[in-house]
Design a protein around this motif. Structure first.
Motif, PDB file in Angstrom:
ATOM      1  N   LEU A 102      48.145  67.089 -21.252  1.00  0.00           N
ATOM      2  CA  LEU A 102      46.569  67.270 -21.188  1.00  0.00           C
ATOM      3  C   LEU A 102      46.315  68.294 -22.132  1.00  0.00           C
ATOM      4  CD1 LEU A 102      44.211  66.782 -19.226  1.00  0.00           C
ATOM      5  CD2 LEU A 102      44.812  68.890 -18.065  1.00  0.00           C
ATOM      6  N   PHE A 103      46.769  69.406 -22.275  1.00  0.00           N
ATOM      7  CA  PHE A 103      46.725  70.496 -23.258  1.00  0.00           C
ATOM      8  C   PHE A 103      46.692  69.821 -24.871  1.00  0.00           C
ATOM      9  CE2 PHE A 103      48.221  73.762 -20.498  1.00  0.00           C
ATOM     10  CZ  PHE A 103      46.940  74.220 -19.805  1.00  0.00           C
ATOM     11  N   ALA A 104      47.758  69.003 -24.970  1.00  0.00           N
ATOM     12  CA  ALA A 104      47.885  68.162 -26.398  1.00  0.00           C
ATOM     13  C   ALA A 104      46.706  67.432 -26.624  1.00  0.00           C
ATOM     14  CB  ALA A 104      49.212  67.508 -26.316  1.00  0.00           C
ATOM     15  N   ALA A 105      46.130  66.727 -25.390  1.00  0.00           N
ATOM     16  CA  ALA A 105      44.906  65.486 -25.681  1.00  0.00           C
ATOM     17  C   ALA A 105      43.813  66.452 -26.034  1.00  0.00           C
ATOM     18  CB  ALA A 105      44.939  64.824 -24.361  1.00  0.00           C
ATOM     19  N   VAL A 106      43.313  67.556 -25.261  1.00  0.00           N
ATOM     20  CA  VAL A 106      42.409  68.518 -25.448  1.00  0.00           C
ATOM     21  C   VAL A 106      42.441  68.895 -26.866  1.00  0.00           C
ATOM     22  CG1 VAL A 106      41.343  70.432 -24.788  1.00  0.00           C
ATOM     23  CG2 VAL A 106      42.022  68.742 -22.924  1.00  0.00           C
ATOM     24  N   TRP A 107      43.757  69.548 -27.380  1.00  0.00           N
ATOM     25  CA  TRP A 107      43.718  70.014 -28.449  1.00  0.00           C
ATOM     26  C   TRP A 107      43.302  68.923 -29.706  1.00  0.00           C
ATOM     27  CZ3 TRP A 107      46.345  68.881 -32.959  1.00  0.00           C
ATOM     28  CH2 TRP A 107      46.442  69.990 -34.162  1.00  0.00           C
ATOM     29  N   ARG A 108      43.908  67.851 -29.415  1.00  0.00           N
ATOM     30  CA  ARG A 108      43.747  66.609 -30.576  1.00  0.00           C
ATOM     31  C   ARG A 108      42.149  66.305 -30.601  1.00  0.00           C
ATOM     32  NH1 ARG A 108      46.183  60.585 -30.546  1.00  0.00           N
ATOM     33  NH2 ARG A 108      44.457  60.449 -28.894  1.00  0.00           N
ATOM     34  N   MET A 109      41.480  66.225 -29.471  1.00  0.00           N
ATOM     35  CA  MET A 109      39.890  66.092 -29.332  1.00  0.00           C
ATOM     36  C   MET A 109      39.094  67.156 -30.281  1.00  0.00           C
ATOM     37  SD  MET A 109      39.088  63.931 -26.077  1.00  0.00           S
ATOM     38  CE  MET A 109      39.792  64.987 -24.760  1.00  0.00           C
ATOM     39  N   ALA A 110      39.644  68.106 -29.835  1.00  0.00           N
ATOM     40  CA  ALA A 110      39.032  69.241 -30.602  1.00  0.00           C
ATOM     41  C   ALA A 110      39.319  69.362 -32.137  1.00  0.00           C
ATOM     42  CB  ALA A 110      39.428  70.750 -30.132  1.00  0.00           C
ATOM     43  N   TYR A 111      40.362  69.104 -32.358  1.00  0.00           N
ATOM     44  CA  TYR A 111      40.867  69.103 -33.821  1.00  0.00           C
ATOM     45  C   TYR A 111      40.038  67.929 -34.695  1.00  0.00           C
ATOM     46  CZ  TYR A 111      43.984  67.818 -37.795  1.00  0.00           C
ATOM     47  OH  TYR A 111      44.505  67.344 -38.982  1.00  0.00           O
ATOM     48  N   VAL A 112      39.869  66.848 -34.009  1.00  0.00           N
ATOM     49  CA  VAL A 112      39.107  65.865 -34.816  1.00  0.00           C
ATOM     50  C   VAL A 112      37.787  66.294 -35.164  1.00  0.00           C
ATOM     51  CG1 VAL A 112      38.034  63.421 -34.434  1.00  0.00           C
ATOM     52  CG2 VAL A 112      40.523  63.978 -33.712  1.00  0.00           C
ATOM     53  N   GLY A 124      38.751  70.828 -36.406  1.00  0.00           N
ATOM     54  CA  GLY A 124      39.869  71.431 -37.188  1.00  0.00           C
ATOM     55  C   GLY A 124      40.904  71.898 -36.552  1.00  0.00           C
ATOM     56  N   ALA A 125      42.041  72.374 -36.950  1.00  0.00           N
ATOM     57  CA  ALA A 125      43.191  72.888 -36.186  1.00  0.00           C
ATOM     58  C   ALA A 125      42.904  74.416 -35.680  1.00  0.00           C
ATOM     59  CB  ALA A 125      44.399  72.927 -37.210  1.00  0.00           C
ATOM     60  N   LEU A 126      42.545  75.049 -36.598  1.00  0.00           N
ATOM     61  CA  LEU A 126      42.236  76.552 -36.158  1.00  0.00           C
ATOM     62  C   LEU A 126      41.442  76.596 -35.044  1.00  0.00           C
ATOM     63  CD1 LEU A 126      43.519  78.938 -37.238  1.00  0.00           C
ATOM     64  CD2 LEU A 126      41.324  79.579 -38.418  1.00  0.00           C
ATOM     65  N   ALA A 127      40.074  75.958 -35.019  1.00  0.00           N
ATOM     66  CA  ALA A 127      39.087  76.024 -33.955  1.00  0.00           C
ATOM     67  C   ALA A 127      39.874  75.281 -32.734  1.00  0.00           C
ATOM     68  CB  ALA A 127      38.009  75.235 -34.490  1.00  0.00           C
ATOM     69  N   ALA A 128      40.553  74.202 -32.884  1.00  0.00           N
ATOM     70  CA  ALA A 128      41.172  73.531 -31.678  1.00  0.00           C
ATOM     71  C   ALA A 128      42.174  74.440 -31.115  1.00  0.00           C
ATOM     72  CB  ALA A 128      41.772  72.082 -32.229  1.00  0.00           C
TER      73      ALA A 128
END
Lengths: 181, 189
Positions: free
Chosen positions: B132-142, B145-149
């Protein structure tokens, strides 16, 4: 032999009912005193007494006569009472008979009658004891001999002897000598 | 009776209960009904999560989020099974055992249940939460970007780690206390 709580519609109900009646008639007062010793709230003590009767009745389907009915009854009763006590909140840690040098004072300073005061202090003492020592003390008070106390508690004869000796000394010192708190 | 305390104890004014077998059978049925109702509530609350996560999983287009929901769902099922197994062990007490044996068995059962909490209560939920954390991170990354995610996900991950570690630590501490009580019991006889 399984001693699990059987469901209420287990087989051989006549035998179970007969054994239960015999045990309840003989040891009913001791079970009531045990419940009151472990639970000082009268309503909850009455509930505990009923729970003891229920556990005893349910257990008797597994009774194969390996021990005396009284021993079986006391075991079930003391185990149910100990579980009840363990669920309750405790203000002070439990101790063994060897750690008690004097009976605790009653928490009811207005007690006037000596007998009531002695009983009150006995109850206070019982409440402080570990499950095994509590059982030894209650069985001693009920007049159960050392051999049967060993069968009920699982303690060795040596340990029963030592504990009963300490208990007698404690009771003699604090309750028989007219000693007041 | 030679001890006056025994006479005093036995002479207490007391009216013992005399329930009949019929009354006991009735009480047994009531008790069984209460246990069934409590179990239904206990499992019902957990079971409620199954359709929720199931529906969420089906509605998602993101495969990672779907996988997270499916893993959480599986985790909840494993936890419910653990609750059932450990609750069942408690119900199968040997009430006619000698007092000392019964007390020791109770302590051992409680100690083992506490010691294995991570196994049947915490660990089953970890894969789902991680996904779940990985999925949320990936959506935010898209979108950011990586830092904000990472900044967005770190507090939630930290909270989860603290909560899980705290539960595990508290249970292990309680299990150690019970082990000491068991050792003291063994040493005393």
């Amino acid at each position: 032999m399984s001693r699990d709580n059987p469901p209420s519609d287990t087989p051989r109900p006549d035998r179970r009912d007969r054994l239960y009646k015999e045990a309840a008639e003989t040891l009913g007062p001791a079970l009531a005193r045990l419940a009151r010793a472990v639970e000082r709230d009268p309503d909850r003590a009455r509930d505990l007494e009923q729970d003891i009767h229920l556990a005893l009745w349910r257990s008797l389907d597994s009774f194969a006569g390996d021990c005396a009915l009284a021993t079986w009854t006391y075991r079930v009763a003391h185990n149910v009472a100990a579980s009840h006590a363990a669920r309750g909140a405790r203000a002070a840690p439990l101790v063994g008979l060897d750690a008690i040098t004097e009976a605790p004072a009653s928490d009811n300073p207005e007690h006037a009658a000596d007998a009531a005061l002695t009983l009150d202090r006995l109850y206070a003492l019982i409440a402080r004891l570990t499950p095994a020592d509590r059982s030894v003390m209650l069985l001693y008070l009920e007049g159960v001999d050392a051999r049967q106390t060993g069968e009920i508690t699982g303690l060795s004869a040596n340990h029963i002897g030592v504990k009963v000796h300490r208990l007698k000394a404690l009771l003699a010192r604090r309750f028989h000598a007219g000693d007041q708190p | 009776m030679t001890d006056p305390t025994q006479a005093l104890w036995g002479g207490q004014p007391i009216t013992p209960s005399r329930p009949t077998p019929e009354q006991l059978a009735h009480r047994a049925r009531e008790l069984d009904r209460r246990v069934r109702r409590r179990n239904a509530l206990e499992y019902g609350a957990g079971a409620l999560l199954i359709p929720i996560f199931g529906a969420v999983a089906l509605m998602q287009h993101d495969w990672l989020l779907r996988a997270a929901c499916a893993a959480i769902l599986l985790g909840v099922i494993v936890v419910l099974r653990g609750v059932h197994v450990h609750g069942g062990a408690a119900r199968k007490e040997d009430w006619a055992a000698p007092v000392l044996d019964h007390h020791r068995a109770q302590l051992v059962r409680q100690r083992d249940a506490l010691r294995s909490v991570w196994q049947w209560y915490l660990a089953p939920l970890v894969p789902g939460l991680a996904l779940l954390f990985a999925a949320v991170w990936r959506m935010a990354y898209v979108h950011a970007g990586a830092l904000a995610a990472t900044a967005r996900i770190v507090p939630a991950v930290l909270i989860a780690v603290i909560v899980f570690t705290g539960i595990h630590w508290l249970n292990r501490a309680a299990a150690r206390r019970l082990t000491r009580a068991i050792d003291a019991l063994d040493a005393s006889n």
